[in-house]
Design an enzyme around this catalytic site. Structure first.
Site, PDB file in Angstrom:
ATOM      1  CE  LYS A 254      -4.026  -2.340   0.570  1.00 48.04           C
ATOM      2  NZ  LYS A 254      -3.378  -3.653   0.790  1.00 48.04           N
TER       3      LYS A 254
HETATM    4  C1  LIG Z   1      -4.151  -5.104   0.615  1.00 44.59           C
HETATM    5  C2  LIG Z   1      -3.348  -6.032   0.353  1.00 44.59           C
HETATM    6  C3  LIG Z   1      -3.641  -7.167  -0.472  1.00 44.59           C
HETATM    7  C4  LIG Z   1      -4.930  -7.056  -1.437  1.00 44.59           C
HETATM    8  O1  LIG Z   1      -4.544  -6.136  -2.353  1.00 44.59           O
HETATM    9  P1  LIG Z   1      -5.957  -5.429  -3.219  1.00 44.59           P
HETATM   10  O2  LIG Z   1      -5.213  -4.460  -3.966  1.00 44.59           O
HETATM   11  O3  LIG Z   1      -6.932  -5.155  -2.267  1.00 44.59           O
HETATM   12  O4  LIG Z   1      -6.398  -6.618  -4.110  1.00 44.59           O
HETATM   13  C5  LIG Z   1      -2.856  -8.304  -0.413  1.00 44.59           C
HETATM   14  N1  LIG Z   1      -1.765  -8.295   0.205  1.00 44.59           N
HETATM   15  C6  LIG Z   1      -1.422  -7.505   1.186  1.00 44.59           C
HETATM   16  C7  LIG Z   1      -0.434  -7.517   2.230  1.00 44.59           C
HETATM   17  C8  LIG Z   1      -2.263  -6.321   1.295  1.00 44.59           C
HETATM   18  O5  LIG Z   1      -1.914  -5.091   2.166  1.00 44.59           O
END
Ligand SMILES: *Cc1c(COP(=O)(O)O)cnc(C)c1O
Length: 448
Positions: free
Chosen positions: A96
């Site tokens: 993120k």
């Molecule tokens: C947010 C997240 C995901 C999922 O990503 P999306 O964009 O919501 O599909 C997978 N792994 C981790 C560690 C995340 O923080």
């Protein structure tokens, strides 16, 4: 609507999502070698008109200077033409950060320009919250209220949010699931009075700017591993641990922009609405079952709406009807599934499988991976059709974010990086609230 407005608004007033009216081709990248330089060039066509180019490029450079690796998103070889793209080198140890370190700066810049102030309201299944708080804490024009499902995020994830002591940040633990938190955010945005009172903005993965920023690492990683034949880059494949569909959607946009992509693989945990959809052509919600990979514990993948809209030939009315029926019944037939099947492969892995995969990768390579990434590496091997095509699995979190699962699988407890070593002893700041919009509004008011 300009990029700047879409950035500030997040979710449209009618509940819809913003998508780029035109998808530009990938720009020429001659002479650009650093991640930040490439990122600036790829995103420029989307932001042009909202921001000056030199200001934009310097924000991009600043955002990626906060990463703990000069490559920003480095690549690790797993063997057998399989690569791990490590997206967890940012300040909160999950992918993120790649988008939010930039989006926080873009948001502050746009607010400053417009002389406005907003409350960023977000729902998190664990990682968005800390990445948003980290990107926005202490900024003048933004308050941040983050809802997380009480008891359903890991302790490290919770502490990364709640130990931030900033006057513009409030953490709210909701008595409910992540989907409940996400529904509360949607309800707040659909409430005109609340929207006006707080000038609500969203930085969860429905914000287009986040999807945009994620397009970049598909391009940089493909450039790093794609074989070149007669001067032309050959295709690569990607496997993406998926929850809200924001990450893999960015891969789909990269392909639309012209990146040579063979397979795009959606990897789910036991909450497998997307694999079931691709198998059956029906979107069928089931209750969320908490797993070892909590950031993927989602039944309604909010970004999937963007893909459905494109698949429908951009028929907003049809999408509105479809999603209204889905919200009412939790079950709907999707007429465009065949076209989508041609573009995506899927796979799933449950908790036992996750532990086995973490163990296997550690035994074979001496590498610790987190439970989300483990879903990816496993599904990548299952789903790949042609081993001569490089497979890039997206590593979405640092194993130290999920030490219990990693220790259970391998006997090794991954240590937090030194800059987070005091995380477990710092005081926490959070409040509890019921699954109720009025209660959330009170918490936003309390922040002022
Ligand atoms: C947010 C997240 C995901 C999922 O990503 P999306 O964009 O919501 O599909 C997978 N792994 C981790 C560690 C995340 O923080």
């Amino acid at each position: 609507m300009s990029f700047g407005e879409a950035l500030l608004t997040g979710l449209a007033v009618d509940g819809g999502l913003y998508c780029p009216a035109e998808v530009p081709p990938l720009p020429a990248l001659d002479g650009r070698t650093s991640y930040a330089d490439i990122a600036g060039a790829i995103m420029w066509p989307f932001v042009e008109g909202s921001i000056e180019r030199d200001v934009f490029e310097s924000m991009v450079a600043e955002a990626y200077a906060s990463f703990r690796d000069p490559a920003v998103c480095p690549i690790v070889e797993l063997g057998d033409n399989h690569y791990l793209l490590d997206l967890a080198k940012g300040p909160t140890l999950a992918f993120k950060d790649v988008a939010l370190q930039l989006v926080g700066r873009l948001l502050d810049h746009e607010l400053e320009k417009q002389g406005r102030r907003v409350t960023v309201l977000g729902a998190t299944s664990g990682d968005t919250g800390s990445a948003a708080i980290e990107a926005l804490q202490g900024r003048d024009n933004v308050s941040v209220v983050i809802l997380h499902p009480k008891g359903r995020v890991s302790e490290v994830q919770r502490r990364q949010m709640t130990t931030v002591d900033a006057a513009n940040v409030r953490n709210v633990a909701i008595d409910g699931s992540f989907d409940d938190c996400q529904d509360l955010v949607k309800a707040a945005f659909n409430d005109t009075a609340l929207r006006e009172e707080f000038g609500l903005a969203a930085v969860n993965s429905i914000n287009w700017a986040r999807v945009m920023a994620q397009i970049v690492y598909y391009v940089t990683s493909a450039r790093a591993v794609a074989p070149v034949v007669d001067g032309a880059s050959q295709p690569v494949s990607f496997t993406v641990p998926t929850g809200n569909f924001g990450n893999v959607l960015a891969g789909w946009y990269a392909k639309r922009m012209g990146l040579a992509v063979d397979q795009l693989v959606v990897a789910s945990n036991q909450n497998d609405i997307l694999p079931r959809f691709f198998e059956t052509g029906r979107l069928t919600a089931r209750p969320v079952a908490p797993s070892l990979s909590p950031s993927m514990d989602i039944q309604v993948s909010s970004n999937f709406e963007r893909l459905l809209w494109e698949a429908s030939g951009r028929d907003g009315k049809a999408i509105d009807q479809l999603l209204t029926a889905f919200r009412a019944d939790g079950d709907v037939d999707v007429p465009w599934v065949d076209g989508l099947r041609a573009e995506f492969d899927t796979g799933r892995l449950d908790d036992d499988g996750i532990l086995a995969e973490i163990k296997l990768v550690h035994a074979q390579l001496g590498l610790l991976i987190d439970p989300h990434t483990a879903v990816g590496t496993y599904v990548a091997r299952q789903a790949r059709r042609d081993n001569s095509v490089p497979m890039i699995t997206l590593g979405t979190a640092d194993p130290a974010k999920f030490p219990d699962a990693v220790e259970k699988a391998t006997g090794v407890r991954p240590a937090l990086p030194p800059f987070l070593s005091e995380l477990m002893s710092r005081p926490e700041y959070l409040v509890d609230a019921p699954n109720d919009l009025g209660a959330v509004a009170s918490e936003m008011r309390a922040l002022g």
